[in-house]
Motif scaffolding. Structure first.
Motif, PDB file in Angstrom:
ATOM      1  N   ASP A  89       0.809  -1.221   0.000  1.00  0.00           N
ATOM      2  CA  ASP A  89       0.000   0.000   0.000  1.00  0.00           C
ATOM      3  C   ASP A  89       0.840   1.267   0.000  1.00  0.00           C
ATOM      4  O   ASP A  89       0.599   2.195  -0.784  1.00  0.00           O
ATOM      5  N   LEU A  90       1.802   1.347   0.905  1.00  0.00           N
ATOM      6  CA  LEU A  90       2.548   2.597   1.057  1.00  0.00           C
ATOM      7  C   LEU A  90       3.390   2.900  -0.175  1.00  0.00           C
ATOM      8  O   LEU A  90       3.507   4.068  -0.585  1.00  0.00           O
ATOM      9  N   LYS A  91       3.979   1.878  -0.771  1.00  0.00           N
ATOM     10  CA  LYS A  91       4.774   2.087  -1.990  1.00  0.00           C
ATOM     11  C   LYS A  91       3.897   2.606  -3.126  1.00  0.00           C
ATOM     12  O   LYS A  91       4.305   3.495  -3.891  1.00  0.00           O
ATOM     13  N   LEU A  92       2.684   2.072  -3.227  1.00  0.00           N
ATOM     14  CA  LEU A  92       1.792   2.520  -4.299  1.00  0.00           C
ATOM     15  C   LEU A  92       1.260   3.922  -4.021  1.00  0.00           C
ATOM     16  O   LEU A  92       1.054   4.713  -4.947  1.00  0.00           O
ATOM     17  N   GLU A 110      -0.261  -3.339   6.042  1.00  0.00           N
ATOM     18  CA  GLU A 110       0.219  -4.295   7.037  1.00  0.00           C
ATOM     19  C   GLU A 110       1.682  -4.598   6.742  1.00  0.00           C
ATOM     20  O   GLU A 110       2.019  -4.991   5.621  1.00  0.00           O
ATOM     21  N   PRO A 111       2.585  -4.410   7.722  1.00  0.00           N
ATOM     22  CA  PRO A 111       3.985  -4.775   7.481  1.00  0.00           C
ATOM     23  C   PRO A 111       4.102  -6.270   7.200  1.00  0.00           C
ATOM     24  O   PRO A 111       3.410  -7.081   7.827  1.00  0.00           O
ATOM     25  N   GLU A 112       4.958  -6.628   6.277  1.00  0.00           N
ATOM     26  CA  GLU A 112       5.076  -8.034   5.897  1.00  0.00           C
ATOM     27  C   GLU A 112       5.587  -8.894   7.050  1.00  0.00           C
ATOM     28  O   GLU A 112       5.220 -10.061   7.186  1.00  0.00           O
ATOM     29  N   ASP A 113       6.426  -8.306   7.915  1.00  0.00           N
ATOM     30  CA  ASP A 113       7.059  -9.094   8.968  1.00  0.00           C
ATOM     31  C   ASP A 113       6.364  -8.969  10.325  1.00  0.00           C
ATOM     32  O   ASP A 113       6.847  -9.506  11.321  1.00  0.00           O
ATOM     33  N   VAL A 114       5.232  -8.249  10.372  1.00  0.00           N
ATOM     34  CA  VAL A 114       4.475  -8.110  11.622  1.00  0.00           C
ATOM     35  C   VAL A 114       2.995  -8.255  11.292  1.00  0.00           C
ATOM     36  O   VAL A 114       2.471  -7.506  10.477  1.00  0.00           O
ATOM     37  N   ALA A 115       2.325  -9.213  11.927  1.00  0.00           N
ATOM     38  CA  ALA A 115       0.903  -9.428  11.650  1.00  0.00           C
ATOM     39  C   ALA A 115       0.070  -8.394  12.411  1.00  0.00           C
ATOM     40  O   ALA A 115      -0.581  -8.688  13.408  1.00  0.00           O
ATOM     41  N   LYS A 116       0.131  -7.162  11.924  1.00  0.00           N
ATOM     42  CA  LYS A 116      -0.576  -6.071  12.598  1.00  0.00           C
ATOM     43  C   LYS A 116      -1.044  -5.081  11.543  1.00  0.00           C
ATOM     44  O   LYS A 116      -0.233  -4.358  10.958  1.00  0.00           O
ATOM     45  N   PHE A 117      -2.341  -5.067  11.278  1.00  0.00           N
ATOM     46  CA  PHE A 117      -2.855  -4.153  10.268  1.00  0.00           C
ATOM     47  C   PHE A 117      -3.615  -3.021  10.949  1.00  0.00           C
ATOM     48  O   PHE A 117      -4.533  -3.226  11.710  1.00  0.00           O
ATOM     49  N   GLN A 122      -1.235   4.821   6.916  1.00  0.00           N
ATOM     50  CA  GLN A 122      -1.828   5.494   5.755  1.00  0.00           C
ATOM     51  C   GLN A 122      -2.442   6.841   6.131  1.00  0.00           C
ATOM     52  O   GLN A 122      -2.385   7.781   5.340  1.00  0.00           O
ATOM     53  N   TRP A 123      -3.006   6.947   7.346  1.00  0.00           N
ATOM     54  CA  TRP A 123      -3.529   8.244   7.788  1.00  0.00           C
ATOM     55  C   TRP A 123      -2.420   9.295   7.847  1.00  0.00           C
ATOM     56  O   TRP A 123      -2.676  10.487   7.692  1.00  0.00           O
ATOM     57  N   ALA A 124      -1.189   8.844   8.032  1.00  0.00           N
ATOM     58  CA  ALA A 124      -0.058   9.777   8.092  1.00  0.00           C
ATOM     59  C   ALA A 124       0.193  10.462   6.748  1.00  0.00           C
ATOM     60  O   ALA A 124       0.937  11.451   6.678  1.00  0.00           O
ATOM     61  N   TYR A 125      -0.422   9.968   5.669  1.00  0.00           N
ATOM     62  CA  TYR A 125      -0.277  10.552   4.335  1.00  0.00           C
ATOM     63  C   TYR A 125      -1.286  11.672   4.081  1.00  0.00           C
ATOM     64  O   TYR A 125      -1.314  12.249   2.993  1.00  0.00           O
ATOM     65  N   GLN A 126      -2.136  11.992   5.058  1.00  0.00           N
ATOM     66  CA  GLN A 126      -3.202  12.980   4.865  1.00  0.00           C
ATOM     67  C   GLN A 126      -2.676  14.294   4.297  1.00  0.00           C
ATOM     68  O   GLN A 126      -3.167  14.792   3.273  1.00  0.00           O
ATOM     69  N   ASP A 127      -1.692  14.876   4.922  1.00  0.00           N
ATOM     70  CA  ASP A 127      -1.186  16.179   4.477  1.00  0.00           C
ATOM     71  C   ASP A 127      -0.523  16.084   3.111  1.00  0.00           C
ATOM     72  O   ASP A 127      -0.648  17.003   2.285  1.00  0.00           O
ATOM     73  N   LYS A 128       0.183  14.978   2.857  1.00  0.00           N
ATOM     74  CA  LYS A 128       0.856  14.823   1.563  1.00  0.00           C
ATOM     75  C   LYS A 128      -0.157  14.810   0.420  1.00  0.00           C
ATOM     76  O   LYS A 128       0.039  15.476  -0.611  1.00  0.00           O
ATOM     77  N   PHE A 129      -1.246  14.050   0.578  1.00  0.00           N
ATOM     78  CA  PHE A 129      -2.245  13.993  -0.489  1.00  0.00           C
ATOM     79  C   PHE A 129      -3.006  15.315  -0.592  1.00  0.00           C
ATOM     80  O   PHE A 129      -3.349  15.765  -1.691  1.00  0.00           O
ATOM     81  N   GLY A 369      -6.801  14.615   0.050  1.00  0.00           N
ATOM     82  CA  GLY A 369      -6.564  14.026   1.361  1.00  0.00           C
ATOM     83  C   GLY A 369      -6.744  12.532   1.333  1.00  0.00           C
ATOM     84  O   GLY A 369      -6.919  11.919   0.274  1.00  0.00           O
ATOM     85  N   VAL A 370      -6.677  11.921   2.510  1.00  0.00           N
ATOM     86  CA  VAL A 370      -6.814  10.474   2.683  1.00  0.00           C
ATOM     87  C   VAL A 370      -8.104  10.218   3.445  1.00  0.00           C
ATOM     88  O   VAL A 370      -8.298  10.746   4.547  1.00  0.00           O
ATOM     89  N   TRP A 371      -8.988   9.387   2.887  1.00  0.00           N
ATOM     90  CA  TRP A 371     -10.329   9.236   3.444  1.00  0.00           C
ATOM     91  C   TRP A 371     -10.735   7.773   3.586  1.00  0.00           C
ATOM     92  O   TRP A 371     -10.494   6.960   2.700  1.00  0.00           O
TER      93      TRP A 371
END
Length: 403
Positions: A89-92, A110-117, A122-129, A369-371
């Motif tokens: 997700d983040l790369k895209l 979700e990080p590939e090496d941690v089972a935590k979604f 992604q909310w951290a991208y709000q200002d960038k978008f 923004g991110v919604w």
């Protein structure tokens, strides 16, 4: 209306791209890209046979931002629909920001090496978008996605507030497999075996996975055992509807599924950390994925129905006191296969991905923004569900759920 780049060539993508091709007035040009171009070509051939529409295909490593940027620019895509793995997700999103393209996905990062979604990455991208003047839509599948839109529709038309909400997901389908997952086995098992969390009285309540079971009589299916789980819409609903006192997610599983999943976990086959085998490093759950049936190949033999929806309780908009509503869709596996060659689980995720992208291309959901889905106007999305294969019903219940 717009050029669309779809990334990922699994079962959800198969359904989404077919439905996009059936709406060529909105999706004027479609490009399908994946690491394995042959999978894209197979979907494109099916789309051509069923709809007469030609779509373009390309090979793409979704973790390669530069390659994604180049493909966005080459295709002139106005929106990138991410139907790949949540690890990507983040790369895209980075690629969309660099290329000047709107973004939509169906599952949170979700990080590939941690089972935590969780959504916070992604909310951290709000200002960038927002600064880029671009829109990012998160979780436009069914759950999350339609279930969040259901909640917003209830708040707009039926309830002034939502005090408690339960999301119920039942798959009454069956096939001839001893053990098979409904979607990507790696993602499915990571999700199912994670500890259960639900939101109650301002805090997360945690219980061991698969320990809280309730029988529920699902419309169109009948009585099924459902289990309390964590699902990402609980995080966004509790954040954006702060009046919610309790939010829970339930999913049905048969006894055989639970037994297999627990055994695989107990013997270490669901581990996500590397182990050495015969001098080579492997990740057990990824090896297990190669042994299990590809859910996309099971569509023809899957029979039965799925039922997904919300039961929400809150104060009625008309001032008549507290009301409880059950809003849901019933989807038939065989009907999905006849229309697009998919089973209902892929269909119920792929169609909302198409509809969410359509909302952006139609200009309904173009806000920098991110919604999350529950933050957006629900009405045209709900109309499109009725018109494109996922009709919904809403019924008032006698009172709040007792479980």
């Amino acid at each position: 209306m717009g050029k669309t780049l779809v990334v990922g060539a699994g079962g959800v993508s198969h359904a989404a791209v077919h439905k996009m091709a059936m709406n060529s007035d909105i999706f004027t040009e479609i490009t399908l890209a994946s690491r394995t171009k042959a999978k894209c070509d197979a979907i494109a051939a099916s789309v051509k046979e069923r709809t007469g529409v030609t779509i373009q295909t390309a090979a793409l490593d979704a973790m390669d931002v530069a390659a994604t940027v180049a493909l966005i620019k080459e295709t002139g895509a106005e929106i990138l629909v991410n139907l790949a793995l949540p690890y990507q997700d983040l790369k895209l999103m980075d690629a969309c920001l660099e290329a000047g393209c709107h973004y939509l996905d169906t599952a949170n990062y979700e990080p590939e090496d941690v089972a935590k979604f969780e959504y916070h990455w992604q909310w951290a991208y709000q200002d960038k978008f927002k600064e880029a003047g671009l829109t990012a839509i998160l979780g436009s599948g069914f759950d999350p996605g339609v279930t969040s839109v259901f909640a917003t529709w209830l708040k707009k038309h039926k309830l002034a507030t939502i005090r408690q909400i339960d999301v119920l997901d039942a798959n009454g389908g069956s096939n001839d497999q001893a053990f098979a997952t409904n979607f990507n086995p790696e993602i499915n098992l990571r999700e199912v075996l994670a500890e259960a969390r639900h939101w109650e009285n301002g805090a997360w309540q945690v219980t061991p996975a698969m320990t809280h079971k309730v029988e529920f009589d699902f419309p169109g299916i009948g009585p099924k055992n459902m289990y309390l789980m964590y699902h990402e819409e609980l995080e966004s609903l509790s954040a954006h509807f702060p009046e919610i006192e309790r939010a829970r997610f339930w999913m049905t599983f048969g006894d055989a599924y639970i037994m297999h999943a627990k055994v695989l976990e107990n013997v270490g086959m669901t581990r996500i950390d590397p182990v050495m085998h015969d001098g080579k490093e492997i990740i057990p759950i990824q090896f297990l994925k190669t042994l299990l049936p590809d859910p996309g190949t099971l569509a023809e033999e899957t029979k039965g129905k799925a039922c997904i929806g919300d039961i929400a309780t809150g104060q009625a908009k008309d001032g008549s006191g507290e009301k409880t509503y059950y809003i849901y869709n019933i989807c038939d596996h065989e009907e999905c296969f006849r229309e697009v060659g998919s089973q209902a689980v892929s269909y119920t995720t792929g169609v909302p991905a198409m509809i969410g992208a359509a909302q952006v291309l139609k200009g309904n959901w173009v806000e920098p923004g991110v919604w999350n889905m529950e933050q957006l106007d629900p009405d045209d999305f709900m109309d499109m569900l009725n018109n494109h294969g996922l009709p919904w019903q809403v019924h008032e219940l006698d009172g709040p759920v007792s479980f």
